[in-house]
Design an enzyme around this catalytic site. Sequence first.
Site, mmCIF file in Angstrom:
data_model
loop_
_atom_site.group_PDB
_atom_site.id
_atom_site.type_symbol
_atom_site.label_atom_id
_atom_site.label_comp_id
_atom_site.label_asym_id
_atom_site.label_seq_id
_atom_site.Cartn_x
_atom_site.Cartn_y
_atom_site.Cartn_z
ATOM 1 N N LYS A 1 0.816 -1.209 0.000
ATOM 2 C CA LYS A 1 0.000 0.000 0.000
ATOM 3 C C LYS A 1 0.853 1.264 0.000
ATOM 4 C CE LYS A 1 -3.161 -2.241 3.224
ATOM 5 N NZ LYS A 1 -3.635 -2.171 4.640
ATOM 6 N N GLY A 2 2.101 1.145 0.452
ATOM 7 C CA GLY A 2 2.904 2.328 0.750
ATOM 8 C C GLY A 2 3.121 3.281 -0.411
ATOM 9 N N ASP B 1 14.769 -0.585 1.195
ATOM 10 C CA ASP B 1 15.476 -0.790 2.450
ATOM 11 C C ASP B 1 16.519 -1.900 2.210
ATOM 12 O OD1 ASP B 1 15.148 -0.324 5.529
ATOM 13 O OD2 ASP B 1 14.974 -2.480 5.337
ATOM 14 N N PHE C 1 13.801 4.863 10.753
ATOM 15 C CA PHE C 1 12.460 4.432 10.355
ATOM 16 C C PHE C 1 11.599 5.661 10.084
ATOM 17 C CE2 PHE C 1 8.245 2.677 10.512
ATOM 18 C CZ PHE C 1 8.413 1.551 9.729
ATOM 19 N N ASP D 1 3.966 3.696 6.395
ATOM 20 C CA ASP D 1 3.275 3.479 7.666
ATOM 21 C C ASP D 1 4.174 2.893 8.741
ATOM 22 O OD1 ASP D 1 3.470 0.830 6.398
ATOM 23 O OD2 ASP D 1 2.197 0.157 8.044
#
Length: 188
Positions: free
Chosen positions: A49-50, A110, A159, A166
């Site tokens: 979804k990000g 990441d 983070f 999210d």
Amino acid sequence: MRECVLDKDIEKVLLTGEQIDAAVKRVAAQIDEDYKGRTTKLLLLCILKGSVVFMGDLMKALSIPTEIDFMKVSSYGSGTETSGRVNIILDLHRKDLADCDILIVEDIIDSGRTLSYLTEYLAINGAHSVRTCTMLDKPDRRTVKFVPDYVGAVVPDEFVVGYGLDYDEKYRSLPYVGVLKRSVYEKE
Ligand code: IMP
Ligand code: MG
């Protein structure tokens, strides 16, 4: 900038809405230039979804014709550490992959596992070409060698949330990218 109750959980803002706008325009101009004049379709593939917020802005900023599609994968659990495995939760079902230049639209890279897995998966499934575009890149965190084709901004090994990203499904609607306070996820 509008205020939000979630702002109190942010340690510092890394990218303001204005800085994000400028990055999206710069990346879109590069993509326009690189893909102009092709006879194949440019398929923007949003990784749910990000990436949904970046996808919306990027597709509006491009001037070349595009189609859009979606895949959903998971590599993170509910916390801030990667699980190391990539699961396809929603797959791409198209019969025209051989005519598609796929541009994977990702929120953040990441470890690099998600995109290295997906680029190979789409190439094996017959896409005409596969490139990657990420809003954010955390190159210090790589566990596999992966270099994206287009990057909005490089961020440090922290983070981050907001602009689609999210923590535990929260903070996606923040219009900026910020570092989440450690106290939010280290309290347990
Ligand atoms: P990778 O496979 O390790 O490159 O992980 C990429 C995915 O991990 C991204 O699509 C995000 O969903 C998630 N992720 C990695 N870093 C962050 C972060 O700082 N904030 C929120 N999500 C993150
Ligand atoms: Mg996520």
